[in-house]
Enzyme design. Structure first.
Site, mmCIF file in Angstrom:
data_model
loop_
_atom_site.group_PDB
_atom_site.id
_atom_site.type_symbol
_atom_site.label_atom_id
_atom_site.label_comp_id
_atom_site.label_asym_id
_atom_site.label_seq_id
_atom_site.Cartn_x
_atom_site.Cartn_y
_atom_site.Cartn_z
ATOM 1 N N SER A 144 39.688 29.734 42.454
ATOM 2 C CA SER A 144 40.588 30.569 41.666
ATOM 3 C C SER A 144 41.778 29.728 41.220
ATOM 4 O O SER A 144 42.062 28.682 41.811
ATOM 5 C CB SER A 144 41.098 31.743 42.519
ATOM 6 O OG SER A 144 42.157 32.435 41.883
ATOM 7 N N TYR A 157 45.237 35.760 49.936
ATOM 8 C CA TYR A 157 44.198 35.420 48.949
ATOM 9 C C TYR A 157 44.395 33.981 48.477
ATOM 10 O O TYR A 157 43.437 33.210 48.378
ATOM 11 C CB TYR A 157 44.264 36.390 47.769
ATOM 12 C CG TYR A 157 43.217 36.140 46.703
ATOM 13 C CD1 TYR A 157 41.940 36.679 46.829
ATOM 14 C CD2 TYR A 157 43.505 35.379 45.573
ATOM 15 C CE1 TYR A 157 40.980 36.457 45.846
ATOM 16 C CE2 TYR A 157 42.556 35.155 44.591
ATOM 17 C CZ TYR A 157 41.291 35.703 44.730
ATOM 18 O OH TYR A 157 40.336 35.471 43.761
#
Length: 253
Positions: A144, A157
């Protein structure tokens, strides 16, 4: 072009009943790959498989919980014994949980890490044991932009995706000598079910359009080329790399 041809290759994509996983699966199938879809929800998995079969693609399903090391090992071993080699693995399964870091629930942190990090290790280990024996294989981990950046309310995250990027480097370091290519794709902000709340937030979308040089949300189909490249003979000497597909957001202040 033969450099990007995946004909005769079998690709296992985790979390592929919807969103990015489904888009990557369809893209790999369009390049010639035989698909092996994975998710925990068997009903939703079969619906996705039937939709792809309806478009003429060859699709198997393999329902197991990627956060369960024994389940991953058993499922992969059984599939290889019955059907043959898994040549490509895409570790796509993941989740998000948003909360202020000082109030982030411990159980949510543990669940997020198991889903986003442990699963990559468990499934990669199960598949790599067979790839190593054959002297060839492709592993693609979905990282990501949060592998490199952070935003409020998603610190765990961010930690998980940073771990995915470094685990990818470790896989390449240990397994390149066995003929495996292990890389990652780091998507920017894409219009997916995981980001539905953000897409619906007019203020956030306006911020994102200003922050991203491309000026928009990404479309899941725009990740397919990177996946085909990293799965194909075109990337034989690419190893341990994280390819950012983010509209330029990590390149610009």
């Amino acid at each position: 072009m033969q450099l990007f041809d995946l004909t005769g290759k079998r690709a296992l994509i985790t979390g592929s009943s919807m969103g990015i996983g489904y888009a990557l699966a369809k893209g790999l199938a369009q390049a010639g790959a035989h698909l092996v879809l994975n998710a925990r929800n068997a009903e939703r998995l079969e619906e996705a498989a039937d939709k792809l079969r309806g478009e003429g693609f060859t699709v198997d399903t393999l329902a197991f919980d990627v956060t369960d090391a024994d389940a991953a090992l058993t499922a992969v071993d059984a599939y290889e014994a019955e059907h043959g080699a898994i040549d490509i693995l895409v570790n796509n399964a993941g989740m998000q949980h948003r909360a202020a870091l000082e109030e982030f629930p411990a159980d949510a942190f543990d669940t997020l890490m198991r889903t986003n990090v442990n699963s990559v290790f468990y499934v990669s280990k199960a598949v790599a044991r067979h790839m190593i024996k054959r002297g060839a294989g492709r592993i693609i981990n979905i990282a990501s932009v949060q592998s490199a950046l952070a935003r409020p309310s998603i610190a765990p995250y961010t930690a998980s995706k940073g771990a995915v990027t470094n685990l990818t480097k470790g896989m390449a370091t240990d397994w390149a000598k066995h003929g495996l290519n292990c890389n990652a794709i780091a998507p920017g902000y894409f219009d997916t079910p995981l980001n539905a709340a953000l897409v619906a937030d007019a203020d956030f979308s306006a911020w994102l359009e200003k922050r991203t040089p491309a000026g928009r949300w990404g479309r899941v189909e725009e990740l397919v080329g990177a996946a085909i490249f990293l799965s194909s003979p075109a990337s034989t000497f690419v190893n341990g790399h994280t390819l950012f597909v983010d509209g330029g957001i990590t390149a610009s202040l």
